[in-house]
Design an enzyme around this catalytic site. Structure first.
Site, mmCIF file in Angstrom:
data_model
loop_
_atom_site.group_PDB
_atom_site.id
_atom_site.type_symbol
_atom_site.label_atom_id
_atom_site.label_comp_id
_atom_site.label_asym_id
_atom_site.label_seq_id
_atom_site.Cartn_x
_atom_site.Cartn_y
_atom_site.Cartn_z
ATOM 1 C CB SER A 33 -0.693 -0.036 1.128
ATOM 2 O OG SER A 33 -1.607 -0.837 1.347
ATOM 3 C CG HIS A 64 -2.773 -2.526 -3.265
ATOM 4 N ND1 HIS A 64 -1.894 -3.359 -2.879
ATOM 5 C CD2 HIS A 64 -3.281 -1.867 -1.949
ATOM 6 C CE1 HIS A 64 -1.800 -3.469 -1.734
ATOM 7 N NE2 HIS A 64 -2.659 -2.716 -1.277
ATOM 8 C CG HIS A 86 -4.759 -7.567 1.032
ATOM 9 N ND1 HIS A 86 -4.836 -6.689 -0.109
ATOM 10 C CD2 HIS A 86 -3.408 -7.163 1.677
ATOM 11 C CE1 HIS A 86 -3.670 -5.825 -0.103
ATOM 12 N NE2 HIS A 86 -2.869 -6.100 1.133
ATOM 13 C CE1 TYR A 88 -8.355 -5.714 2.226
ATOM 14 C CE2 TYR A 88 -6.263 -6.186 3.664
ATOM 15 C CZ TYR A 88 -7.083 -5.271 2.649
ATOM 16 O OH TYR A 88 -6.306 -4.292 1.910
ATOM 17 C CD GLU A 89 -7.953 -7.432 -1.970
ATOM 18 O OE1 GLU A 89 -8.349 -6.521 -3.207
ATOM 19 O OE2 GLU A 89 -6.928 -7.724 -1.782
ATOM 20 C CB ALA A 116 1.352 -0.085 4.736
ATOM 21 C CG MET A 214 -4.468 -6.105 7.657
ATOM 22 S SD MET A 214 -5.938 -5.295 7.416
ATOM 23 C CE MET A 214 -6.099 -4.198 8.798
ATOM 24 C CB SER A 215 -0.082 -8.223 3.211
ATOM 25 O OG SER A 215 0.956 -7.319 3.661
ATOM 26 C CG ASN A 238 -0.958 2.976 11.040
ATOM 27 O OD1 ASN A 238 -0.482 2.338 10.173
ATOM 28 N ND2 ASN A 238 -1.379 2.272 12.245
ATOM 29 C CG HIS A 250 -6.529 2.706 3.209
ATOM 30 N ND1 HIS A 250 -5.307 1.954 3.562
ATOM 31 C CD2 HIS A 250 -6.551 2.692 1.923
ATOM 32 C CE1 HIS A 250 -4.915 1.214 2.301
ATOM 33 N NE2 HIS A 250 -5.618 1.973 1.174
HETATM 34 N N1 HPA Z 1 -2.956 -2.592 11.471
HETATM 35 C C1 HPA Z 1 -2.964 -3.567 10.369
HETATM 36 N N2 HPA Z 1 -2.412 -3.279 9.208
HETATM 37 C C2 HPA Z 1 -2.009 -2.239 8.853
HETATM 38 C C3 HPA Z 1 -1.811 -1.110 9.834
HETATM 39 C C4 HPA Z 1 -2.298 -1.090 11.170
HETATM 40 O O1 HPA Z 1 -2.203 -0.378 12.047
HETATM 41 N N3 HPA Z 1 -1.383 0.028 9.182
HETATM 42 C C5 HPA Z 1 -1.107 -0.412 7.842
HETATM 43 N N4 HPA Z 1 -1.387 -1.701 7.618
#
Ligand code: HPA
Length: 280
Positions: A33, A64, A86, A88-89, A116, A214-215, A238, A250
């Site tokens: 990302s 993406h 992912h 989650y998709e 990310a 998440m990846s 973050n 996001h």
């Molecule tokens: N949590 C999960 N996935 C992420 C985060 C997060 O804080 N930041 C970027 N991808």
């Protein structure tokens, strides 16, 4: 096995991609990302949207681009994915890891995976680049579930050194030459797509995680299954939930990716020739 098995599908996608270029990359990149811009700078590039690649999963997440760029970074031929699929998709772990299978059938022997991530370790700051040294798979999925195809790898692959220590050392050395801080840490992978709760982040810290995302993990497992070496780098876009008194978004993830773009590209450019030399 049937003609539609994983091996055959990966082989067809690989042959299709190789038919689009004269280059024969041995290094594959997956750019996460907000980190996809590196692929725009490749020369002699062939760009192939995922939708055109047989059996390839498409990424629906914002940030993406959803294309494979086969091109050169300096003298080094690479295949770089701008964005990934992912869990989650709604994709299965096997589908998420399919691009790694395709890389393997293309002749790729090392991958550089980027993502990310949320920073759990309090010594990180937003925007930090972190070398992943190990992971904790909390996604509840594994791309190797199902019958094993011995042409791809072993039934029970070793994960002791999933992230190449040698490549980690290369990344650290090149980062210090560039005067870029590069921390290291353990990446915990969750299913998403909701971000974690503060209680979940405290739990993850307790079990030894420094980063959360998440990846990546399904890709690493498939890569190790095939004997492909892995270098993985997170961008702390973050601080994880509950650390700062603010909600996660996001948008923030994408903006931080954009801010570290220069550093990130410089590091990739420095690391690539050394990985290519390792493979030659
Ligand atoms: N949590 C999960 N996935 C992420 C985060 C997060 O804080 N930041 C970027 N991808």
């Amino acid at each position: 096995m049937s003609t539609n098995d994983l091996f055959t599908r990966a082989e067809s996608a690989a042959q299709f991609l190789l038919s689009q270029t004269a280059l024969r990359p041995t290094i594959g990149l997956i750019l996460g990302s907000g980190l996809g811009a590196f692929a725009d700078s490749l020369t002699d590039a062939s760009r192939v949207p995922y939708a055109q690649i047989p059996a390839f999963p498409r990424s629906t997440a914002i940030g993406h681009a959803g294309q494979m760029v086969i091109g050169k970074a300096g003298a080094i031929a690479v295949a770089a994915m701008q964005g990934r699929a992912h869990l989650y998709e709604g994709y299965s772990a096997q589908e998420v890891a399919f691009p790694i299978r395709v890389f393997g059938r293309m002749g790729v022997r090392s991958v550089i995976l980027t993502n990310a991530a949320g920073g759990i370790n309090l010594k990180y700051q937003q925007g930090a680049l972190v070398l992943i040294k190990d992971h904790i798979n909390l996604q509840g999925h594994n791309p190797l579930v199902g019958p094993n195809d011995d042409r791809l790898g072993l039934r029970f692959p070793d994960m002791t050194q999933a992230y190449s220590r040698a490549y980690g050392k290369v990344a650290q050395e090149e980062a210090s030459k560039l005067a870029l801080p590069l921390e290291d840490g353990v990446y915990a992978a969750l299913l998403g797509p909701s971000y974690e709760t503060p209680a979940e982040i405290r739990y993850l810290r307790t079990i030894g995680a420094d980063l959360v995302g998440m990846s990546t993990v399904a890709e690493v497992i498939a890569a190790r299954h095939m004997g492909i070496k892995v270098l993985a780098i997170s961008c702390v876009t973050n601080m994880a939930a509950g650390i700062l008194d603010q909600p996660l978004s996001h948008q923030e993830v994408l903006e931080t990716g954009e801010k570290v773009r220069g550093q990130f590209e410089a590091l990739l450019r420095a690391v690539l020739p050394r990985i290519a030399a390792d493979l030659s």
